[in-house]
Design a protein around this motif. Structure first.
Motif, PDB file in Angstrom:
ATOM      1  N   ASN A   1      60.551  44.903  34.094  1.00  0.00           N
ATOM      2  CA  ASN A   1      61.557  45.028  35.138  1.00  0.00           C
ATOM      3  C   ASN A   1      60.992  44.737  36.516  1.00  0.00           C
ATOM      4  OD1 ASN A   1      60.048  47.291  35.510  1.00  0.00           O
ATOM      5  ND2 ASN A   1      61.658  48.740  34.981  1.00  0.00           N
ATOM      6  N   GLU A   2      59.801  44.141  36.579  1.00  0.00           N
ATOM      7  CA  GLU A   2      59.293  43.736  37.894  1.00  0.00           C
ATOM      8  C   GLU A   2      59.238  42.205  37.952  1.00  0.00           C
ATOM      9  OE1 GLU A   2      55.784  42.609  37.714  1.00  0.00           O
ATOM     10  OE2 GLU A   2      56.146  42.879  35.564  1.00  0.00           O
ATOM     11  N   THR A   3      59.093  41.680  39.154  1.00  0.00           N
ATOM     12  CA  THR A   3      59.315  40.256  39.359  1.00  0.00           C
ATOM     13  C   THR A   3      58.244  39.361  38.726  1.00  0.00           C
ATOM     14  OG1 THR A   3      58.288  40.477  41.512  1.00  0.00           O
ATOM     15  CG2 THR A   3      60.683  40.516  41.436  1.00  0.00           C
ATOM     16  N   SER A   4      56.996  39.832  38.634  1.00  0.00           N
ATOM     17  CA  SER A   4      55.954  38.974  38.063  1.00  0.00           C
ATOM     18  C   SER A   4      56.184  38.748  36.572  1.00  0.00           C
ATOM     19  CB  SER A   4      54.576  39.599  38.269  1.00  0.00           C
ATOM     20  OG  SER A   4      54.308  39.715  39.632  1.00  0.00           O
ATOM     21  N   GLY A   5      56.463  39.836  35.870  1.00  0.00           N
ATOM     22  CA  GLY A   5      56.713  39.728  34.443  1.00  0.00           C
ATOM     23  C   GLY A   5      57.972  38.935  34.154  1.00  0.00           C
ATOM     24  N   SER A   6      59.035  39.171  34.941  1.00  0.00           N
ATOM     25  CA  SER A   6      60.278  38.448  34.651  1.00  0.00           C
ATOM     26  C   SER A   6      60.138  36.961  34.958  1.00  0.00           C
ATOM     27  CB  SER A   6      61.485  39.054  35.367  1.00  0.00           C
ATOM     28  OG  SER A   6      61.141  39.686  36.538  1.00  0.00           O
TER      29      SER A   6
ATOM     30  N   HIS B   1      44.363  38.583  31.106  1.00  0.00           N
ATOM     31  CA  HIS B   1      44.690  39.651  32.050  1.00  0.00           C
ATOM     32  C   HIS B   1      43.941  39.493  33.359  1.00  0.00           C
ATOM     33  CE1 HIS B   1      47.195  42.207  29.461  1.00  0.00           C
ATOM     34  NE2 HIS B   1      46.538  41.591  28.510  1.00  0.00           N
ATOM     35  N   ASP B   2      44.667  39.744  34.456  1.00  0.00           N
ATOM     36  CA  ASP B   2      44.126  39.659  35.804  1.00  0.00           C
ATOM     37  C   ASP B   2      43.592  38.274  36.141  1.00  0.00           C
ATOM     38  OD1 ASP B   2      44.576  42.349  36.668  1.00  0.00           O
ATOM     39  OD2 ASP B   2      43.013  42.927  35.232  1.00  0.00           O
ATOM     40  N   ALA B   3      43.909  37.275  35.348  1.00  0.00           N
ATOM     41  CA  ALA B   3      43.425  35.936  35.669  1.00  0.00           C
ATOM     42  C   ALA B   3      44.556  34.905  35.636  1.00  0.00           C
ATOM     43  CB  ALA B   3      42.310  35.527  34.708  1.00  0.00           C
ATOM     44  N   GLU B   4      45.127  34.681  34.456  1.00  0.00           N
ATOM     45  CA  GLU B   4      46.076  33.576  34.371  1.00  0.00           C
ATOM     46  C   GLU B   4      46.933  33.674  33.118  1.00  0.00           C
ATOM     47  OE1 GLU B   4      45.093  29.195  35.741  1.00  0.00           O
ATOM     48  OE2 GLU B   4      44.740  29.418  33.596  1.00  0.00           O
ATOM     49  N   ILE B   5      48.147  33.162  33.205  1.00  0.00           N
ATOM     50  CA  ILE B   5      48.996  32.976  32.031  1.00  0.00           C
ATOM     51  C   ILE B   5      49.457  31.516  32.076  1.00  0.00           C
ATOM     52  CG2 ILE B   5      51.131  33.636  30.864  1.00  0.00           C
ATOM     53  CD1 ILE B   5      50.896  36.349  32.339  1.00  0.00           C
ATOM     54  N   SER B   6      49.142  30.754  31.029  1.00  0.00           N
ATOM     55  CA  SER B   6      49.513  29.337  31.030  1.00  0.00           C
ATOM     56  C   SER B   6      50.645  29.093  30.039  1.00  0.00           C
ATOM     57  CB  SER B   6      48.329  28.467  30.612  1.00  0.00           C
ATOM     58  OG  SER B   6      47.298  28.633  31.530  1.00  0.00           O
TER      59      SER B   6
ATOM     60  N   ASP C   1      50.946  27.067  35.291  1.00  0.00           N
ATOM     61  CA  ASP C   1      49.891  28.081  35.243  1.00  0.00           C
ATOM     62  C   ASP C   1      50.296  29.200  36.189  1.00  0.00           C
ATOM     63  OD1 ASP C   1      48.431  26.573  33.542  1.00  0.00           O
ATOM     64  OD2 ASP C   1      47.061  25.771  35.054  1.00  0.00           O
ATOM     65  N   PHE C   2      50.508  30.385  35.645  1.00  0.00           N
ATOM     66  CA  PHE C   2      50.802  31.527  36.507  1.00  0.00           C
ATOM     67  C   PHE C   2      49.482  32.181  36.875  1.00  0.00           C
ATOM     68  CE2 PHE C   2      54.612  30.983  33.877  1.00  0.00           C
ATOM     69  CZ  PHE C   2      55.548  30.792  34.883  1.00  0.00           C
ATOM     70  N   LYS C   3      49.065  31.963  38.114  1.00  0.00           N
ATOM     71  CA  LYS C   3      47.784  32.520  38.547  1.00  0.00           C
ATOM     72  C   LYS C   3      48.005  33.947  39.034  1.00  0.00           C
ATOM     73  CE  LYS C   3      44.888  29.822  40.701  1.00  0.00           C
ATOM     74  NZ  LYS C   3      44.292  28.879  41.672  1.00  0.00           N
ATOM     75  N   ILE C   4      47.195  34.861  38.534  1.00  0.00           N
ATOM     76  CA  ILE C   4      47.391  36.267  38.859  1.00  0.00           C
ATOM     77  C   ILE C   4      46.497  36.668  40.033  1.00  0.00           C
ATOM     78  CG2 ILE C   4      47.225  38.621  37.983  1.00  0.00           C
ATOM     79  CD1 ILE C   4      47.806  37.412  35.190  1.00  0.00           C
TER      80      ILE C   4
ATOM     81  N   PRO D   1      51.420  41.185  35.589  1.00  0.00           N
ATOM     82  CA  PRO D   1      52.644  41.817  35.069  1.00  0.00           C
ATOM     83  C   PRO D   1      52.318  43.156  34.417  1.00  0.00           C
ATOM     84  CG  PRO D   1      52.449  39.551  34.303  1.00  0.00           C
ATOM     85  CD  PRO D   1      51.132  39.926  34.906  1.00  0.00           C
ATOM     86  N   GLN D   2      53.270  44.077  34.477  1.00  0.00           N
ATOM     87  CA  GLN D   2      53.082  45.368  33.818  1.00  0.00           C
ATOM     88  C   GLN D   2      53.188  45.193  32.307  1.00  0.00           C
ATOM     89  OE1 GLN D   2      56.006  47.886  35.834  1.00  0.00           O
ATOM     90  NE2 GLN D   2      54.670  49.605  35.366  1.00  0.00           N
TER      91      GLN D   2
END
Lengths: 535, 321
Positions: free
Chosen positions: A54-59, A224-229, A247-250, A45-46
């Motif tokens: 305002n991009e799909t990964s972050g939202s 960052h660049d890995a994962e958001i749980s 788990d949001f895998k990046i 995400p940005q």
């Protein structure tokens, strides 16, 4: 002896692999899956602040962490989630009542201040990515002067007034009938007091572990660049999700994610890359799914460039493209050919508003192009990180064959690079753009893209009649009246052709055997309330 | 005087280091008396080469590639740039023996027309690198002393820049709308970054050659530096130099393909095997020929130049006979 030594060496990499995989910690399949955690692939995400995302990964991540005021039903009509009621008498002053007893993940109560402070911070100086969405609220000019260097004369929007802890009013500069619809957008999430520093601005490290009021809370920080749980927030007052966490895998590369999906290391891949569409059916079988999306893909003409100033040149280029063939053969039917400027997902859509200008008529196109004196060499600029090469090359080949011109696809590393060039008015030729709607309203496909001051009007299109019709529509009393105005505005676009519609998108996604009821909405977000884990 | 010089010159061609002491071998002082009877090193090498099957195979491939680069229309009548989705992934047909790729481009025609750019860049970079290596290596080896020290350090520095990395960084700065500019830039960058190994070979050959008695003799007879370098030393350096440059030519072609594959080399509408491979790679699972044909062309071309260089080296190096 010799053999034994060799065997020992052969065993080395195995040992190393075992040791390394042990380092993975919580990575093991069985460990994370047994408790109902689903893995969803996203890009880095940005931002993770509502005001900037305002991009799909972050939202996608924010949709897990926050509860919106309103969400949308199957017919794209807004219904209240965190809001108790949203009412107005004149479309100008809106009263928002929120549900009592909701808490943020840190235990703080959600009050009308949570909204007012978050919105004031987002609008301040107009520097956040989503500031545009607050520009209709009264007092915006005072907190965010048009001249970026001027000091704001106010810190808060005068149009936001607290009534009590669970209700507040919003006054707009002009009536806007779709304001309630707009409130479902990411930018309008509330923020807890813990998010702000003493100046009332959002803390810099807040995005590393956002505290929301949604069905899930952060588990650790943003790696960052890995994962958001995220894990389920049990005190959530809305509809409880079925899964215990996500788990949001990046991923940096869609192809890498696709390989992971096939290998069972990823549960939901939100968008299968174009080049894998041909094999996706065979690879995934009934785990390859499709749903409507709000994406609108188009090619824009830089109107500041003399070569495209003549409307006949633009019409001829549009008529020389066989949209259906590209949809069928490059996208394997995963998108729909577009003959209108507004997506079929919103009310007010009419089929084929573009008319003859989007019809595939190669012979007429060539005559028209030569009469209008179109350029002998065309370039189509696109961003190389989005998987656009295939269709851009195919489009170029059609233009070459049908108009008898030279045509090359011109990749730019990132979309931002392309926009920078466009803003400097460098010659980029025709360039690709796409629009994913922010909120389900026809206006969202017209205002930001083509009005003279539109936030995403990169081609310099300006038509006072068009601007007026869009504004009239906003101020109309009923939705039907508004749509009638906006449809007239769309007809102007079809005559002027500042862009040529190409395709309407669809979500083409893949899931693993471990999940069911996976739905992806019009904004390319997985519905985390409905998704179920089956193991 | 002039007699001596011609004899010396013809003899010097054969003064390959390491030949001393081999009976009947050229390069020894007595050959001066029996120059007509004994073959020169070049003739000797040629005799070796003629018997080497690999040499003929490599030469044949190189010749075919050369013809293909000059007159691609001899090999295909199709226009490589006319592609149509109507032919998407179509099978072989008349004029398209390897069928069509995802965009409906003729795979064979594309590969054939890609030869010219590959060869042009390979040869251009090899010539540039060769000239640089020859001049710089010669100066360093011949003058020695501080000049050698400075030049050798420069060589070390350039050698420390990885060819591909350097090329990627520099190519990124070249505007992508002018294709002839990109081609020239590729030649320049590959040449400028790729001359060092050859320069080292030249330098060491020069150092060996300048210690020979005939060089001292020429100097005593009053020959200037330029004359000694050109007439007496250069012929001795030529054999190893040509070998290494031929091999480098193959390597330059491979580098160009790598850069184009990565998207920083030649760009469409220029045709390059590297970018063709990159495009075909994503659709590899559906059809293999669009990937295989340019890959085979590239592999064969690079192999041919390396085999040619190897064969020449073997022929000139008596130890390998």
């Amino acid at each position: 002896m010799q053999v034994r030594k060799l065997a020992a060496f052969a065993a080395l990499p195995v040992v190393a692999a075992l040791a390394l995989s042990a380092c993975g910690g919580k990575g093991g399949d069985s460990a994370s899956s047994s408790n109902g955690v689903v893995r969803i692939g996203i890009a880095e995400p940005q931002f993770l602040t509502p005001a900037d995302t305002n991009e799909t990964s972050g939202s996608q991540v924010l949709a897990a962490l926050f509860a919106p005021l309103v969400d949308y039903d199957e017919n794209n009509k807004p219904y209240e989630v965190q809001a108790e009621s949203i009412t107005t008498t004149d479309n100008k002053t809106w009263t928002i009542k929120i549900k009592d007893g909701w808490t943020f993940h840190n235990g703080e109560k959600v009050t009308s201040d949570s909204y007012i402070n978050a919105w004031n911070a987002a609008a301040y100086k107009g520097s956040s990515q989503n500031a545009y969405f607050f520009s209709q609220i009264e007092g915006y000019d005072a907190v965010a002067p048009a001249d970026a260097k001027a000091t704001p004369t106010a810190k808060t929007l005068s149009g936001l007034k607290k009534v009590d802890d669970t209700s507040f009013t919003v006054t707009l500069t002009a009536p806007f009938s779709d304001f309630k619809t707009m409130l479902g957008y990411t930018a309008f999430y509330p923020l807890p007091a813990a998010a702000f520093d003493s100046d009332g601005a959002v803390k810099k490290d807040f995005a590393e572990a956002p505290i929301g009021d949604g069905p899930f809370k952060m588990d650790g920080t943003w790696q960052h660049d890995a994962e958001i749980s995220v894990t389920r927030y049990d005190a959530y007052k809305g509809t409880a999700p079925h899964i215990s966490g996500a788990d949001f895998k990046i991923y940096q590369q869609p192809s890498a994610e696709y390989a992971d999906l096939l290998a069972g290391n990823d549960d939901v891949m939100k968008q299968i890359p174009t080049e894998n569409l041909t094999t996706a059916d065979g690879d995934l079988g009934d785990r390859f799914l499709q749903s409507p999306a709000s994406t609108f893909q188009f090619l824009s003409f830089p109107t500041y460039d003399k070569s495209f100033a003549n409307v006949d040149v633009r019409r001829a280029i549009s008529m020389a493209i066989d949209r259906q063939q590209i949809v069928d053969q490059v996208f394997k039917g995963s998108q729909k050919a577009a003959y209108s400027f507004v997506s079929p997902v919103v009310a007010g859509y009419r089929d084929n508003t573009c008319g003859a200008n989007c019809e595939y008529k190669p012979a007429d196109a060539k005559t028209l192009y030569q009469q209008a004196g179109g350029p002998a060499k065309l370039t189509i600029s696109y961003n190389a990180d989005g998987g656009h090469k295939d269709w851009v090359d195919a489009t170029c080949n059609q233009l070459k064959a049908n108009l008898g011109v030279e045509c090359v696809g011109q990749p730019e590393a990132k979309f931002a690079d392309l926009l920078t060039k466009v803003q400097k008015k460098e010659s980029v030729g025709v360039f690709r753009m796409a629009w994913v709607m922010d909120y389900p309203s026809m206006e969202d496909y017209l205002g930001p893209l083509y009005t003279t001051k539109g936030s995403s009007n990169y081609y310099g299109y300006s038509n006072p009649d068009f601007d007026k019709l869009v504004q009239d529509g906003r101020e109309a009393k009923t939705s039907d009246e508004a749509i009638a105005k906006w449809q007239q505005a769309e007809d102007i676009l079809a005559k002027d052709m500042p862009v040529m519609p190409l395709r309407f998108g669809q979500n083409s996604y893949g899931i693993s055997t471990k999940v069911k009821n996976v739905e992806i909405d019009l904004y390319n977000r997985v519905n985390l309330t409905k998704i179920e884990y089956v193991g | 005087m002039s007699d001596f010089e011609t004899a010396a010159a013809s003899e010097l061609h054969s003064a390959t280091p390491g030949l001393q002491g081999e009976p009947g071998a050229p390069g020894q002082p007595q050959t001066m008396e029996s120059a007509t009877k004994v073959r020169s090193a070049a003739a000797d090498a040629w005799r070796e080469l003629r018997r080497n099957a690999l040499f003929w195979i490599a030469l044949a491939i190189v010749l075919v590639i050369l013809v293909m680069a000059c007159w691609p229309s001899l090999f295909t009548s199709a226009d490589p740039n006319s592609c149509s989705l109507n032919n998407q992934m179509a099978g072989p047909s008349a004029g398209a023996p390897f069928g069509y790729d995802f965009q409906g481009c003729n795979v064979w025609a594309h590969a054939v027309y890609g030869t010219r750019n590959s060869l042009l860049i390979g040869a251009g970079a090899a010539i540039l690198a060769g000239v640089l290596a020859m001049v710089i290596g010669m100066i360093a080896g011949f003058f020695g002393g501080w000049i050698d020290a400075v030049v050798s350090r420069i060589v070390d520095i350039v050698l420390a820049i990885p060819l591909l990395l350097g090329a990627i960084v520099l190519m990124k700065r070249i505007p992508s709308d002018s294709q002839s500019l990109r081609l020239t830039a590729l030649i320049g960058i590959l040449g400028v970054l790729g001359w060092t190994t050859a320069a080292r070979v030249v330098r060491s050959s020069v150092i060996t050659a300048k210690q020979q008695d005939y060089v001292s003799a020429a100097r005593m007879l009053g020959a200037g530096n330029g004359r000694i370098m050109w007439r007496h030393i250069m012929p001795n350096v030529l054999a190893p130099f040509l070998v290494i440059i031929t091999i480098a030519l193959g390597a330059f072609i491979a580098s160009e393909a790598t850069l184009s594959f990565l998207g920083v080399g030649l760009k469409p509408p220029s045709i390059s095997w590297g970018s063709d491979i990159a495009t075909a790679r994503v659709h590899m699972r559906e059809k293999i020929t669009p990937l295989a044909v340019p890959s085979v062309f590239l592999a064969l071309t690079v192999l041919a130049f390396i085999m040619l260089g190897d064969a020449i080296r073997e022929a000139f190096d008596p130890k390998l006979r």
